[in-house]
Design an enzyme around this catalytic site. Structure first.
Site, PDB file in Angstrom:
ATOM      1  N   CYS A 108       0.819  -1.226   0.000  1.00 16.49           N
ATOM      2  CA  CYS A 108       0.000   0.000   0.000  1.00 16.49           C
ATOM      3  C   CYS A 108       0.851   1.274   0.000  1.00 16.49           C
ATOM      4  CB  CYS A 108      -0.956  -0.005   1.186  1.00 16.49           C
ATOM      5  SG  CYS A 108      -2.152  -1.349   1.090  1.00 16.49           S
ATOM      6  N   HIS A 242      -3.247   7.781   1.454  1.00 19.78           N
ATOM      7  CA  HIS A 242      -3.641   6.410   1.123  1.00 19.78           C
ATOM      8  C   HIS A 242      -5.040   6.177   1.692  1.00 19.78           C
ATOM      9  CE1 HIS A 242      -3.765   2.187   0.589  1.00 19.78           C
ATOM     10  NE2 HIS A 242      -3.560   1.883   1.861  1.00 19.78           N
ATOM     11  N   ASN A 272      -9.900   0.182  -0.374  1.00 18.23           N
ATOM     12  CA  ASN A 272      -8.440   0.268  -0.356  1.00 18.23           C
ATOM     13  C   ASN A 272      -7.890  -0.414  -1.609  1.00 18.23           C
ATOM     14  OD1 ASN A 272      -5.702   0.002   0.086  1.00 18.23           O
ATOM     15  ND2 ASN A 272      -5.892  -0.739   2.197  1.00 18.23           N
TER      16      ASN A 272
HETATM   17  N1  COA Z   1     -18.675  -7.367   9.122  1.00 17.62           N
HETATM   18  C1  COA Z   1     -19.259  -7.486  10.307  1.00 17.62           C
HETATM   19  N2  COA Z   1     -18.578  -7.698  11.456  1.00 17.62           N
HETATM   20  C2  COA Z   1     -17.235  -7.783  11.346  1.00 17.62           C
HETATM   21  C3  COA Z   1     -16.560  -7.668  10.127  1.00 17.62           C
HETATM   22  C4  COA Z   1     -17.335  -7.465   8.980  1.00 17.62           C
HETATM   23  N3  COA Z   1     -16.793  -7.336   7.760  1.00 17.62           N
HETATM   24  N4  COA Z   1     -15.239  -7.796  10.350  1.00 17.62           N
HETATM   25  C5  COA Z   1     -15.079  -7.982  11.674  1.00 17.62           C
HETATM   26  N5  COA Z   1     -16.300  -7.977  12.281  1.00 17.62           N
HETATM   27  C6  COA Z   1     -16.576  -8.140  13.689  1.00 17.62           C
HETATM   28  C7  COA Z   1     -15.479  -8.892  14.408  1.00 17.62           C
HETATM   29  O1  COA Z   1     -15.666 -10.298  14.273  1.00 17.62           O
HETATM   30  C8  COA Z   1     -15.668  -8.433  15.824  1.00 17.62           C
HETATM   31  O2  COA Z   1     -16.716  -9.142  16.402  1.00 17.62           O
HETATM   32  P1  COA Z   1     -16.638  -9.597  17.944  1.00 17.62           P
HETATM   33  O3  COA Z   1     -16.560  -8.320  18.712  1.00 17.62           O
HETATM   34  O4  COA Z   1     -17.905 -10.365  18.122  1.00 17.62           O
HETATM   35  O5  COA Z   1     -15.397 -10.429  18.052  1.00 17.62           O
HETATM   36  C9  COA Z   1     -16.131  -6.982  15.662  1.00 17.62           C
HETATM   37  O6  COA Z   1     -16.610  -6.879  14.310  1.00 17.62           O
HETATM   38  C10 COA Z   1     -15.027  -5.977  15.872  1.00 17.62           C
HETATM   39  O7  COA Z   1     -13.918  -6.375  15.097  1.00 17.62           O
HETATM   40  P2  COA Z   1     -12.555  -5.606  15.166  1.00 17.62           P
HETATM   41  O8  COA Z   1     -11.552  -6.290  14.335  1.00 17.62           O
HETATM   42  O9  COA Z   1     -12.242  -5.350  16.608  1.00 17.62           O
HETATM   43  O10 COA Z   1     -12.993  -4.219  14.498  1.00 17.62           O
HETATM   44  P3  COA Z   1     -12.163  -2.923  14.330  1.00 17.62           P
HETATM   45  O11 COA Z   1     -12.885  -1.808  14.935  1.00 17.62           O
HETATM   46  O12 COA Z   1     -10.712  -3.093  14.690  1.00 17.62           O
HETATM   47  O13 COA Z   1     -12.229  -2.712  12.748  1.00 17.62           O
HETATM   48  C11 COA Z   1     -10.862  -2.916  10.805  1.00 17.62           C
HETATM   49  C12 COA Z   1     -11.620  -3.654  11.899  1.00 17.62           C
HETATM   50  C13 COA Z   1     -10.172  -3.954   9.939  1.00 17.62           C
HETATM   51  C14 COA Z   1     -11.851  -2.118   9.977  1.00 17.62           C
HETATM   52  C15 COA Z   1      -9.827  -1.957  11.444  1.00 17.62           C
HETATM   53  O14 COA Z   1      -9.098  -2.627  12.427  1.00 17.62           O
HETATM   54  C16 COA Z   1      -8.894  -1.375  10.436  1.00 17.62           C
HETATM   55  O15 COA Z   1      -9.278  -0.638   9.569  1.00 17.62           O
HETATM   56  N6  COA Z   1      -7.575  -1.660  10.559  1.00 17.62           N
HETATM   57  C17 COA Z   1      -6.616  -1.144   9.636  1.00 17.62           C
HETATM   58  C18 COA Z   1      -6.684  -1.968   8.391  1.00 17.62           C
HETATM   59  C19 COA Z   1      -5.898  -1.373   7.271  1.00 17.62           C
HETATM   60  O16 COA Z   1      -5.914  -0.191   7.082  1.00 17.62           O
HETATM   61  N7  COA Z   1      -5.242  -2.251   6.519  1.00 17.62           N
HETATM   62  C20 COA Z   1      -4.561  -1.902   5.350  1.00 17.62           C
HETATM   63  C21 COA Z   1      -3.376  -1.068   5.628  1.00 17.62           C
HETATM   64  S1  COA Z   1      -2.638  -0.683   4.132  1.00 17.62           S
END
Ligand code: COA
Length: 319
Positions: A108, A242, A272
């Site tokens: 990325c 980004h 993304n």
């Molecule tokens: N739909 C519905 N629920 C989802 C889900 C989806 N697509 N993905 C995860 N969940 C659920 C999880 O299972 C979890 O459930 P639980 O509480 O029962 O265990 C809950 O949602 C929270 O998940 P969590 O991973 O804690 O959410 P978050 O607030 O951290 O958001 C991301 C997840 C991935 C959106 C976030 O962490 C993020 O954006 N991280 C950076 C990713 C990124 O930028 N990557 C590329 C870099 S180049």
């Protein structure tokens, strides 16, 4: 950086459409990421095809043809083949016969890495005009049964033209700072590849950890880029970040104390697109008239590695 062009595949997949085969819903995806839809490649459509469309638009916007280009760098994690590079394929497609062409891989952060390399090569006499492309068919790396990753990404390409000029003055790249830290390779990676596993593999990610590193590292690398250019955040006309998650973008806006309407946000429509996300966002804001000739842009990105970087650019050319 004298011109930009971009291309998105025609196939749009909304959050609702995804939720018909993945256990997710529109409200969760929008709330946690800001994403509403993504474009995905059609069967038979490859990264080189996306790059070709973006590159031809950028060349047309610069008033150039392939034959004017001395250097082609494609930032991609999803090349058409393990080798030869997608850049050599593009070179042939745009008939840039004399150009040096190669791919770089910084996921990325690929676009800011490629920009830095291209600028350094032009400055050191390797040519006068470069085409820097971010192009990805990232959907090919997704595990469509893993809702924590498959909802986040999309496909597309963006390209910019860099031109050396005697009267460049303070135009072009004002500063560029890059970092890498392989200690964090396990928080965002693909579980395949030619030397470790015959399969191409799928994206694996510890989302919360990546989020935490993104907010912290993007803020500090932007400070470094501003300091290297002897500039303040207030000197920036546009933040073109980004596009991974709108909450990361909002955190950067707050950290830089920029008005919201000075930040280009395309993550809602594109998701993304990895190395393509910055030039796609830049292209959208140039096409709709927000970014104008002479505007100072701040770009930043982070990706698996971890790798991250920031660049400050005065866009366009002296008129
Ligand atoms: N739909 C519905 N629920 C989802 C889900 C989806 N697509 N993905 C995860 N969940 C659920 C999880 O299972 C979890 O459930 P639980 O509480 O029962 O265990 C809950 O949602 C929270 O998940 P969590 O991973 O804690 O959410 P978050 O607030 O951290 O958001 C991301 C997840 C991935 C959106 C976030 O962490 C993020 O954006 N991280 C950076 C990713 C990124 O930028 N990557 C590329 C870099 S180049």
């Amino acid at each position: 950086m004298t011109a930009v062009g971009s291309y998105l595949p025609a196939n749009v997949v909304t959050n609702e459409a995804l939720s018909s085969f993945v256990d997710t819903d529109d409200a969760w995806i929008r709330r946690r990421t800001g994403i509403a839809q993504r474009h995905l490649v059609a069967d038979g459509e490859t990264t080189a095809d996306l790059a070709y469309h973006a590159a031809t638009k950028a060349l047309a916007n610069a008033g150039l043809t392939g034959g004017d280009i001395d250097l082609i760098i494609i930032a991609t994690t999803t090349p058409d083949n393990t080798f030869p590079s997608t850049a050599t394929k593009l070179q042939h497609m745009i008939e840039a016969k004399g150009a040096i062409a190669f791919d770089i891989q910084a996921v990325c952060a690929g676009f800011v890495y490629a920009l830095d390399i291209a600028d350094a090569m032009l400055q050191s006499g390797r040519g006068h005009r470069a085409l820097v492309v971010g192009a990805e068919s990232f959907s090919k790396l997704l595990d469509w049964e893993d809702r924590t990753t498959c909802v986040l990404f999309g496909d597309g390409a963006g390209a910019v033209v860099l031109e050396l000029a005697d009267d460049a003055g303070d135009w072009g790249i004002r500063s560029s700072v890059l970092h890498s830290d392989g200690a964090y390779r396990d928080i965002l990676y693909v579980d395949g590849g030619p030397s470790s596993n015959a399969a191409v593999g799928h994206v694996r990610m510890e989302g919360k950890e990546v989020f935490r590193h993104a907010v912290e590292k993007l803020a500090s690398v932007m400070d470094e880029a501003l300091s290297a250019a002897n500039m303040q955040a207030g000197d920036i006309d546009w933040l073109v970040p980004h596009q991974a998650n709108v909450r990361i973008i909002d955190a950067m806006q707050k950290k830089m104390d920029l008005p919201s309407d000075r930040v280009v946000r395309t993550v809602e429509q594109h998701a993304n697109t990895s190395a393509a996300s910055i030039p796609l966002a830049l292209s959208a804001a140039v096409d709709d008239g927000r970014i104008k000739n002479g505007d100072v842009l701040a770009m930043e990105a982070i990706g698996g590695g971890l790798v991250w970087g920031a660049a400050l650019v005065k866009f366009g050319r002296p008129s």
